[in-house]
Design an enzyme around this catalytic site. Sequence first.
Site, PDB file in Angstrom:
ATOM      1  N   ASP A   1     -27.942  60.689 -14.746  1.00 30.40           N
ATOM      2  CA  ASP A   1     -28.900  61.515 -15.478  1.00 30.40           C
ATOM      3  C   ASP A   1     -29.099  62.818 -14.718  1.00 30.40           C
ATOM      4  O   ASP A   1     -29.449  62.800 -13.534  1.00 30.40           O
ATOM      5  CB  ASP A   1     -30.222  60.757 -15.593  1.00 30.40           C
ATOM      6  CG  ASP A   1     -31.104  61.265 -16.711  1.00 30.40           C
ATOM      7  OD1 ASP A   1     -30.679  62.188 -17.427  1.00 30.40           O
ATOM      8  OD2 ASP A   1     -32.219  60.737 -16.867  1.00 30.40           O
TER       9      ASP A   1
ATOM     10  N   ASP B   1     -27.126  65.720 -21.152  1.00 32.88           N
ATOM     11  CA  ASP B   1     -27.542  65.558 -19.756  1.00 32.88           C
ATOM     12  C   ASP B   1     -27.479  64.123 -19.238  1.00 32.88           C
ATOM     13  O   ASP B   1     -28.065  63.813 -18.201  1.00 32.88           O
ATOM     14  CB  ASP B   1     -28.960  66.104 -19.558  1.00 32.88           C
ATOM     15  CG  ASP B   1     -30.003  65.389 -20.394  1.00 32.88           C
ATOM     16  OD1 ASP B   1     -29.609  64.563 -21.252  1.00 32.88           O
ATOM     17  OD2 ASP B   1     -31.201  65.648 -20.203  1.00 32.88           O
ATOM     18  N   GLU B   2     -26.759  63.241 -19.924  1.00 27.62           N
ATOM     19  CA  GLU B   2     -26.642  61.884 -19.379  1.00 27.62           C
ATOM     20  C   GLU B   2     -25.367  61.220 -19.867  1.00 27.62           C
ATOM     21  O   GLU B   2     -24.836  61.543 -20.937  1.00 27.62           O
ATOM     22  CB  GLU B   2     -27.851  61.021 -19.760  1.00 27.62           C
ATOM     23  CG  GLU B   2     -27.981  60.744 -21.232  1.00 27.62           C
ATOM     24  CD  GLU B   2     -29.031  59.685 -21.537  1.00 27.62           C
ATOM     25  OE1 GLU B   2     -29.154  58.707 -20.771  1.00 27.62           O
ATOM     26  OE2 GLU B   2     -29.726  59.837 -22.557  1.00 27.62           O
TER      27      GLU B   2
END
Length: 390
Positions: free
Chosen positions: A9, A105-106
């Site tokens: 993350d 974003d992950e």
Amino acid sequence: MQRVFFHVDLDAFFASVEQLDHPEWRGLPVIVGGKPGDRRAVVSTASYEARKFGVHSAMPTFQAVRLCPHGIFVHPDMERYHQKSQEVMAVFGHYSPDVQQMSVDEAFIDMTGTERLFGEPADTARRLKAEVYQTTGLTVSVGIASTKYLAKIASGLQKPDGLYIVPAGNEEDFMLRLPLEKVWGIGKKTLTRLYDAGLRTTREIHNHSLSFLQGSFGQAGGAFLYNTVRGKDNDTFTPAKNHSVSSENTYPYDLTDRDAIDTALLELCYTVMFRLLREKLRSSSLGIKIRYDDFTTVSIQETTDRDFSSVDDLFERAKKLFYKKYESGRGIRLLGVAAQNVADSSVPRQTDLFDFGESKKRKVEEAILRQQEKDPASRITKARMLENSD
């Protein structure tokens, strides 16, 4: 063979990119979304400095201004964020061919069987974190576990720049020691319902039968709680069976406000459209996934004769499809957007007789992508993502 999953993350991603590009903002509260005075604007991401004041994603901007009047408010620069995301995902590819990007974003990385190549998972995670930072200037938090669900929880326990491992065989013990507030998928409304039922710990939930939990929290909610506190795998992250390019995100606060929902949909559409462009794929089939605050999940699909031509085009279609299915007023925990039945974009296909400027938008986006691939430091962008005005 014991499964090993990393959940990686990016820490306060949008705000971290802004602080990276503006060194003078490091250590200061940066709030990405709307600016003071923008009507109906919402927060997309807040830096950790801003979070200390109570600012969080999906919060109306006017409320964030009240909580943090000295904050630095900036509009999102999605092209820039996707450029940095691409750099990070490229690093993940150095460690495993099985990288499942969930959003900008992950991502999950299946590290099963890689010990002979890289050594112990913890050492590999530290090496990955260091490579991401050296390559991109950004920090990531990593969770390691035998299931994706537990890895997801673990990655959030020591943020920012964290690393947390759930040892194999300790899954149930890990869950029984976890505060209810840290159980991924339990939002404020569910937490209140649990408290009202006299359930204040994961162990107290564990003491009840499946039938009791389903009677109290519904079929989906009860099954989720029963399996989760036992450390059992959930099918939360199962990808679509057909060939698709998708992005989904789970939100720390239930989405109910239309502008917060639209902002979330737009961010997902950016991820999907730029992946289609990068991988030279096309699609005319759209899927929307909605998970409500009671864990029930619904989806809707639609196929047209016209391929998605730009982010704007995909976003407009996603909004129309979403509001056909959404039960107004219900809190949303998760949203997903998928371009389904994708095909090679080099294969000729009949186009619309009337273009309405969409081909120009697509060419602009393709040009941005090509320039970013040539020069990662490139800052060419389109117009800002949101102005939040009538």
